[in-house]
Design a protein around this motif. Sequence first.
Motif: not given
Lengths: 288, 330
Positions: B119-122, B125
């Motif tokens: 979830i650090r990426l959106s 990615y």
Amino acid sequence: MLDFLIAQTLNGLVYSMLLFLLALGLSLTFGMLRVINLAHGAFYLMGAYFGLTAWNLTHSFWAAIIVATVGAAIVGMLLERSWLQRFYVRNELDQVILTFGFALVFADIMKMLWGKDIHSIPVPPLLSGAVHIAGTYFPAYRLILVGVGVALFVATWLAIERTRTGALIRASVADRVMVSGLGFNIRLLFTYVFGFGTAIAGLAGVLGAPITGIYPGLDFEVLITTLIVVVVGGLGNISGAFWAALLIGLAETYGKALYPAAASFIIFGLMAAVLLIRAWGRDEEDVE
Amino acid sequence: MTVADVIVQRRSKPFVALRLWSVLALMIAAFAAAPFLGMPQFVQALVIEILVFSLLALSLNVLLGYTGLVSFGHAAFFGIAGYAIGIIAIHISTDILVTFPLAVLVAALCAVPIGWLSIRLSGFYFLMITFAFAQMVFVAAFRWKPVTGGSDGMIVPGATLFGAPILGSRESFYFFVLAVFTVCAALLYAIVVSRFGRTLVGIRESTPRMRALGYNVRRYKLAAFVVGATFGGVAGVLNSLFNLFIAPESAHWTQSALVLVMVLIGGAGYFVGPIIGATIVLLLQHWLSSYTEYWGLVLGILFIVLITGAREGIAGLVMQGWNHLRGKGP
């Protein structure tokens, strides 16, 4: 041991260069058009099949290369003109789904036209020999492939950094609305860039055919590895794609030779690690 | 209809689902009655498959449709739970009261670190990293022969209850799956219409605004990820118990893509969308595979047509038609 290492390094470099040719188109397309083209792998296989047909008809490797490159470029430009262009205003997911749909369609059409057998194109006689360097023999064709990859990298880099068209492309990557506002026909430029990307993918397909073979499913295999390369190298970054292709190509080749069970584990892990390192420490995940 | 109306309508998707929900309740009642009216065995098998994949697609919709997170690795949890129940049944106990909850728990626990990192990426990615994790699960299942049986797959022992074998017959399993599906669908529905579910929709529509309002967006995304994985795990458990077999392919990216297709064809963000999608895809697959081997071509065309003409899937088309009939449509 040294022989093994040298042989694997050469194999890895050849594989890296094929990956780079694929990543070049994908990365450029994304950088400029903001479209992630999941049908890119299909153009690799398409190039290989076009080349195969040309080779069967003429028995000339050079004809195969030309037919593959031009054929993939034409199909690519048609796809861009007929369908993809309408999707530039859509969101990322819509584009991903659209191109994935085309990837599936292309895969089955190719299966219909060329069957499910494994084909190959023989190395041209001129390049089928071996080169003797420092006590070891290297297959000439593989050395040439590495040369082609590096040459294309340098040529593309120069074209983008040093020419007027390149400047226009860089400007479009930065701000395409402004570029079209200045009166440049950016739509046409998009079509050409997309066509260039698919042409290079087709070229990779025909050049890689003597090594990887040609078979259904190869399109998705190369697509996945290319996506990894492009993500690791940074979307839209050509030098990044080059170094990432080297990293992933060598890592997978050494991995397969030394510890086959974990080879694909390594490259997926590498991608996850790179993504996380890049995102780490940010509070928001909405920035690229 | 003004732009504002459209936005209001989009925002209120969970409430729109209310009407469709009653249709769903009727359908479940019909399915429950069907075996008594002489439903053939092969149809029961097909319905079981549709229910299992509907549940998997429903669980993905929590991420994709409600939170706006496009996971390309949802099959990982389907596979993890599917293997977990086999491994637990072989090494610990075949009692369904042990295997079922424990296998789902394993999937949920695996989702915590994977989700926490992903979830650090959106956007794209996020898609790529969930894909990477799922492929790692696939490779583990494919290569870790002593535990998973490698490429041959693994035989899953039949379930027991207090030492007696249960769910042996097709019919009893049919009712079991129908019951589990109904409970899970009701739970998922309760989740998406709850305050929590509406917060997820808020994140989908405007993450910066939700963040500005003081919501801990990452915590909500992680919760959505774990909820999705948990129910995906339930689907995996059902799948293993039905086939009494699990192979690495169940965690392969093509499986993840298939579920994604189901949700998108049915209509992401509509509660019943994934059920419609799973039903259509599986029926098409069964029907077409007896005529043609070019199943991918059909799927691809369906993709292209839908994404070009109907972005909100079949459920979206139905809603548009419904609104049009009632004179509210554009």
